[in-house]
Design an enzyme around this catalytic site. Structure first.
Site, mmCIF file in Angstrom:
data_model
loop_
_atom_site.group_PDB
_atom_site.id
_atom_site.type_symbol
_atom_site.label_atom_id
_atom_site.label_comp_id
_atom_site.label_asym_id
_atom_site.label_seq_id
_atom_site.Cartn_x
_atom_site.Cartn_y
_atom_site.Cartn_z
ATOM 1 N N TYR A 39 0.876 -1.177 0.000
ATOM 2 C CA TYR A 39 0.000 0.000 0.000
ATOM 3 C C TYR A 39 0.914 1.227 0.000
ATOM 4 O O TYR A 39 2.082 1.130 -0.397
ATOM 5 C CB TYR A 39 -0.890 -0.127 1.257
ATOM 6 N N ARG A 91 -6.625 10.202 -10.595
ATOM 7 C CA ARG A 91 -5.906 10.910 -9.515
ATOM 8 C C ARG A 91 -5.404 9.833 -8.553
ATOM 9 O O ARG A 91 -6.034 9.537 -7.561
ATOM 10 C CB ARG A 91 -6.860 11.905 -8.824
ATOM 11 N N LYS A 109 -6.010 -1.834 -2.079
ATOM 12 C CA LYS A 109 -7.096 -1.573 -1.109
ATOM 13 C C LYS A 109 -7.833 -2.869 -0.801
ATOM 14 O O LYS A 109 -8.211 -3.123 0.345
ATOM 15 C CB LYS A 109 -8.072 -0.540 -1.667
ATOM 16 N N GLU A 180 -12.694 5.067 -5.826
ATOM 17 C CA GLU A 180 -11.358 5.412 -5.338
ATOM 18 C C GLU A 180 -10.588 6.229 -6.365
ATOM 19 O O GLU A 180 -10.549 5.875 -7.552
ATOM 20 C CB GLU A 180 -10.596 4.107 -5.047
ATOM 21 N N ASP A 181 -9.961 7.273 -5.911
ATOM 22 C CA ASP A 181 -8.995 8.033 -6.699
ATOM 23 C C ASP A 181 -9.521 8.502 -8.060
ATOM 24 O O ASP A 181 -8.845 8.382 -9.089
ATOM 25 C CB ASP A 181 -7.689 7.231 -6.834
ATOM 26 N N ASP A 201 -14.271 6.627 -1.033
ATOM 27 C CA ASP A 201 -13.295 6.492 0.036
ATOM 28 C C ASP A 201 -12.506 7.786 0.270
ATOM 29 O O ASP A 201 -12.185 8.131 1.409
ATOM 30 C CB ASP A 201 -12.347 5.349 -0.341
ATOM 31 N N ASP A 202 -12.182 8.498 -0.795
ATOM 32 C CA ASP A 202 -11.339 9.687 -0.643
ATOM 33 C C ASP A 202 -12.083 10.825 0.040
ATOM 34 O O ASP A 202 -11.506 11.574 0.822
ATOM 35 C CB ASP A 202 -10.814 10.142 -2.009
ATOM 36 N N ALA A 238 -10.424 15.206 -0.929
ATOM 37 C CA ALA A 238 -10.089 14.764 0.424
ATOM 38 C C ALA A 238 -10.190 15.940 1.400
ATOM 39 O O ALA A 238 -10.784 15.799 2.484
ATOM 40 C CB ALA A 238 -8.689 14.162 0.424
ATOM 41 N N ASN A 345 -0.379 11.640 0.131
ATOM 42 C CA ASN A 345 0.325 10.387 -0.167
ATOM 43 C C ASN A 345 0.904 10.450 -1.571
ATOM 44 O O ASN A 345 0.384 11.175 -2.417
ATOM 45 C CB ASN A 345 -0.659 9.212 -0.103
ATOM 46 N N ASN A 389 -4.810 7.476 7.826
ATOM 47 C CA ASN A 389 -5.064 6.929 6.483
ATOM 48 C C ASN A 389 -6.392 6.187 6.514
ATOM 49 O O ASN A 389 -6.671 5.456 7.471
ATOM 50 C CB ASN A 389 -3.933 5.973 6.084
HETATM 51 N N1 LIG Z 1 -4.472 10.205 4.234
HETATM 52 C C1 LIG Z 1 -5.438 9.699 3.532
HETATM 53 O O1 LIG Z 1 -6.119 8.743 3.942
HETATM 54 C C2 LIG Z 1 -5.758 10.276 2.204
HETATM 55 C C3 LIG Z 1 -4.891 11.116 1.577
HETATM 56 N N2 LIG Z 1 -5.213 11.631 0.361
HETATM 57 C C4 LIG Z 1 -4.201 12.437 -0.291
HETATM 58 O O2 LIG Z 1 -4.607 13.771 -0.338
HETATM 59 C C5 LIG Z 1 -4.039 14.392 -1.486
HETATM 60 C C6 LIG Z 1 -5.136 15.153 -2.209
HETATM 61 O O3 LIG Z 1 -6.144 14.283 -2.649
HETATM 62 P P1 LIG Z 1 -7.473 14.875 -3.323
HETATM 63 O O4 LIG Z 1 -8.064 15.924 -2.454
HETATM 64 O O5 LIG Z 1 -8.345 13.760 -3.679
HETATM 65 O O6 LIG Z 1 -6.846 15.519 -4.626
HETATM 66 P P2 LIG Z 1 -7.390 16.728 -5.467
HETATM 67 O O7 LIG Z 1 -6.637 16.749 -6.715
HETATM 68 O O8 LIG Z 1 -8.883 16.684 -5.493
HETATM 69 O O9 LIG Z 1 -6.983 18.005 -4.563
HETATM 70 C C7 LIG Z 1 -5.709 18.541 -4.460
HETATM 71 C C8 LIG Z 1 -5.846 19.967 -3.935
HETATM 72 O O10 LIG Z 1 -4.556 20.511 -3.699
HETATM 73 C C9 LIG Z 1 -4.514 21.822 -4.253
HETATM 74 N N3 LIG Z 1 -3.157 22.221 -4.577
HETATM 75 C C10 LIG Z 1 -2.377 21.828 -5.619
HETATM 76 N N4 LIG Z 1 -1.221 22.509 -5.606
HETATM 77 C C11 LIG Z 1 -1.265 23.349 -4.546
HETATM 78 C C12 LIG Z 1 -0.392 24.324 -4.016
HETATM 79 N N5 LIG Z 1 0.802 24.559 -4.585
HETATM 80 N N6 LIG Z 1 -0.766 24.988 -2.904
HETATM 81 C C13 LIG Z 1 -1.963 24.758 -2.333
HETATM 82 N N7 LIG Z 1 -2.844 23.847 -2.797
HETATM 83 C C14 LIG Z 1 -2.489 23.168 -3.883
HETATM 84 C C15 LIG Z 1 -5.394 21.723 -5.489
HETATM 85 O O11 LIG Z 1 -5.809 23.007 -5.941
HETATM 86 C C16 LIG Z 1 -6.543 20.894 -4.918
HETATM 87 O O12 LIG Z 1 -7.444 21.730 -4.233
HETATM 88 C C17 LIG Z 1 -3.399 13.264 -2.301
HETATM 89 O O13 LIG Z 1 -2.011 13.282 -2.084
HETATM 90 C C18 LIG Z 1 -3.978 12.017 -1.726
HETATM 91 O O14 LIG Z 1 -3.071 10.941 -1.792
HETATM 92 C C19 LIG Z 1 -6.409 11.398 -0.244
HETATM 93 C C20 LIG Z 1 -7.308 10.560 0.330
HETATM 94 C C21 LIG Z 1 -7.017 9.885 1.572
HETATM 95 C C1 LIG Z 2 -5.164 6.890 0.977
HETATM 96 C C2 LIG Z 2 -5.882 7.298 -0.210
HETATM 97 O O1 LIG Z 2 -6.992 6.852 -0.450
HETATM 98 C C3 LIG Z 2 -5.280 8.253 -1.102
HETATM 99 O O2 LIG Z 2 -4.201 8.763 -0.822
HETATM 100 O O3 LIG Z 2 -5.900 8.517 -2.140
HETATM 101 MG MG LIG Z 3 -7.614 7.211 -2.442
#
Ligand SMILES: NC(=O)C1=CN([C@@H]2O[C@H](COP(=O)(O)OP(=O)(O)OC[C@H]3O[C@@H](n4cnc5c(N)ncnc54)[C@H](O)[C@@H]3O)[C@@H](O)[C@H]2O)C=CC1
Ligand SMILES: CC(=O)C(=O)O
Ligand SMILES: [Mg+2]
Length: 527
Positions: A39, A91, A109, A180-181, A201-202, A238, A345, A389
């Protein structure tokens, strides 16, 4: 001897394909050591390099050209499916559009569904939609296995998903579907959440897992809910999913919705999310957009911290290292116990690592990250980071939906997973100030989460297994445990059917035939 994480990943893929029960025995006895390999973070590297490192097919690919035939194609899958994880690869973690290379995520997953919540391997279906990719480098790579066309339009994807959702539930009426993603997950979530047994999930799983740890962080911070202020770097699926569920928590703590909403300052790639910014805000951002900035705009994260004086800093931006020394030290100056959650991530995209957070806050931060970081000694004390996570909740949400035969997955069920998670720490973990339970206890934790989600399904009346309503909590826990697949008590040989993406026929192993040849992962010599 396998030395690099990716070599270990490949070894584990091979083990799963050739001796599935041994794979799950190994995984369940070494969750902490092996989860980072199957993962995040290693699965991120595996997806980037999927077309190079691919050796054997896993899961099912459905291509744009398959539309109109999705229901027939599902008939090729020889197992009864209880749960599917579905991505369009647009994504993948914080790594962008990886097209069909994103298959690593549904596979990873679902392996966690089996390891953490005991869903039988044969009841899981990793599903990747091959609807084109806007990643030109991949499209031009001779080894890329997906269709070499730009991503279809949002309207075309909607049409495809509508057909797929009907086909999946016609083929397996009780199936649970995890999205997902997806780059823009909101339209599908809105369209399907009341009609199908599905969740995103996100948006929802992440919201729940962060609230689960956040409840404990707020308690440890000593600051009452009403006095918190949060800056979110990243306003995507997210970020907004997490904030919406924190609003729900604040409301439960007696804060009005209006006050709760005002506690958030979102920053995206265009700056502070405000109503007067001059660009058309995506719909999901409008709820949190500020209207009190008096025409002022964002200069830098550091300046925004001076202005907002936040107690909480969340990172869901995909910008590795964005929480630098200056930012972390500011948070430490403002707060006794700053809440710092770099959640992007894989690890390379994490807004900071644990060591940086600890050293720049004198060890006072309340920390959780999306990808795992090692424990470290600081001032003679061993400090262990939390892992915020969604893997702590999605296995329990899915298992609860399966066991209760839920007709849909309600917001109350999602929130219940957060509350259950927050109560799942044992005495030692609580005494040590942990925000999340030890990942090695994940199966026990999943039972607690599953029970909480089933109870919420019952309250909402979406459960069809009504006989569970009368069970005491102890009895229900026992019932859940008995329902879980145990790799130590398995002799049945399980096989893994797979299909190939429509592809291009260039890959040395890909047959490029879409779905006609459903093959067996244990015996794929004819490929
Ligand atoms: N810890 C966890 O369980 C999870 C972590 N994530 C992680 O969260 C991150 C974002 O995922 P999503 O929201 O789905 O992606 P997304 O693409 O929908 O959102 C990304 C956001 O970051 C912003 N962004 C990009 N460059 C930027 C900058 N220089 N300064 C400020 N903001 C900026 C974008 O405008 C957008 O609003 C990914 O890395 C993903 O792996 C997502 C889901 C679960
Ligand atoms: C953990 C997860 O779902 C993500 O980073 O998109
Ligand atoms: Mg995800």
């Amino acid at each position: 001897m396998k030395t690099t994480p990716i070599e270990k990943f490949q070894y584990l893929v091979h083990l799963r394909a050739t001796n599935v029960h041994l794979f799950y025995r190994l995984l369940s006895e070494n969750v902490k050591e092996l989860t980072p390999l199957i993962y995040t973070p290693t699965v991120g590297e595996a997806c980037v390099r999927w077309h190079e490192i691919w050796t054997q097919p896993e899961g099912m690919y459905l291509s744009w050209n398959d539309r109109g035939h999705l229901r027939e194609i599902l008939d090729n899958w020889p197992h009864d499916v209880e749960i599917t994880v579905l991505t369009d690869g647009s994504r993948i973690l914080g790594l962008g559009d990886l097209g069909v290379n994103g298959m690593g995520i549904p596979v990873g997953k679902l392996a966690l569904y089996t390891a953490c919540a005991g869903i039988r391997p044969s009841g899981t279906l990793p599903l990747t939609l091959d609807l084109g990719t806007n990643n030109e480098t991949l499209r031009n790579d001779p080894l890329y296995m997906g269709s070499r066309m730009p991503k279809v339009s949002a309207a075309e994807e909607k049409e495809f998903l509508d057909e797929l959702m009907t086909a999946l539930t016609d083929k397996w009426p009780s199936i649970v579907i995890q999205f997902e993603d997806f780059k823009n997950p909101f339209p599908a979530l809105e369209r399907y959440q009341d009609k199908y047994c599905m969740f995103n999930d996100d948006v929802q799983g992440t919201g729940a897992v962060i609230v689960g740890g956040f409840i404990n962080a707020v308690r440890a911070s000593g600051v009452p809910a009403k006095d918190h202020r949060a800056i979110f770097l990243g306003a995507g699926s997210a970020g907004v999913g997490v904030a919406k569920q924190i609003v729900e928590f604040f409301i439960k703590e007696g804060v009005s919705e209006e006050e709760a909403r005002k506690k958030f300052w979102f920053v995206d790639s265009n700056g502070l999310v405000t109503l007067d910014r001059g660009d058309k805000l995506a719909e999901h951002k409008v709820y949190f957009a500020r209207d009190d900035n008096n025409g002022r705009q964002y200069q830098s994260l550091s300046r925004l911290i001076d202005f907002v004086q936040p107690t909480i800093l969340m990172g869901l931006s995909t910008i590795g290292g964005a929480f630098n020394k200056d930012i972390l030290q500011k948070m430490a100056k403002l707060n006794d116990r700053p809440i710092i959650f770099p959640l992007s991530n894989p690890s390379s995209k994490s807004e900071c690592n644990f060591e940086e957070a600890v050293h720049n806050t004198e060890g006072r931060c309340l920390f959780a990250s999306g990808s795992p970081f090692p424990s470290l000694e600081y001032n003679g004390k061993l400090l262990t980071p939390g892992q915020g996570n969604n893997m702590y909740v999605f296995p329990g949400i899915g298992l609860a939906a399966i066991i209760s035969k839920a007709t849909s997955i309600t917001q109350d069920m999602i929130y219940a997973s957060a509350e259950a998670l927050s109560t799942s720490l044992n005495k030692q973990e609580t005494a040590d100030g942990w925000l999340y339970p030890d990942i090695r206890r994940i199966r026990e934790v999943s039972v607690v989460v599953t029970r909480g989600v089933i109870r919420a399904a019952q309250k909402n009346g979406v459960d069809r297994a009504v006989e569970l309503r009368e069970m005491s909590d102890d009895h229900l826990d026992q019932y859940i445990k008995e329902r879980m697949y145990d790799p130590f008590n398995e002799t049945e040989k399980t096989t893994y059917p797979v299909t190939q993406p429509a592809g291009n026929g260039h890959h040395p192993f890909a047959n490029g035939n879409g779905v006609e040849h459903v093959t067996n992962g244990l015996n794929n010599a004819h490929l």
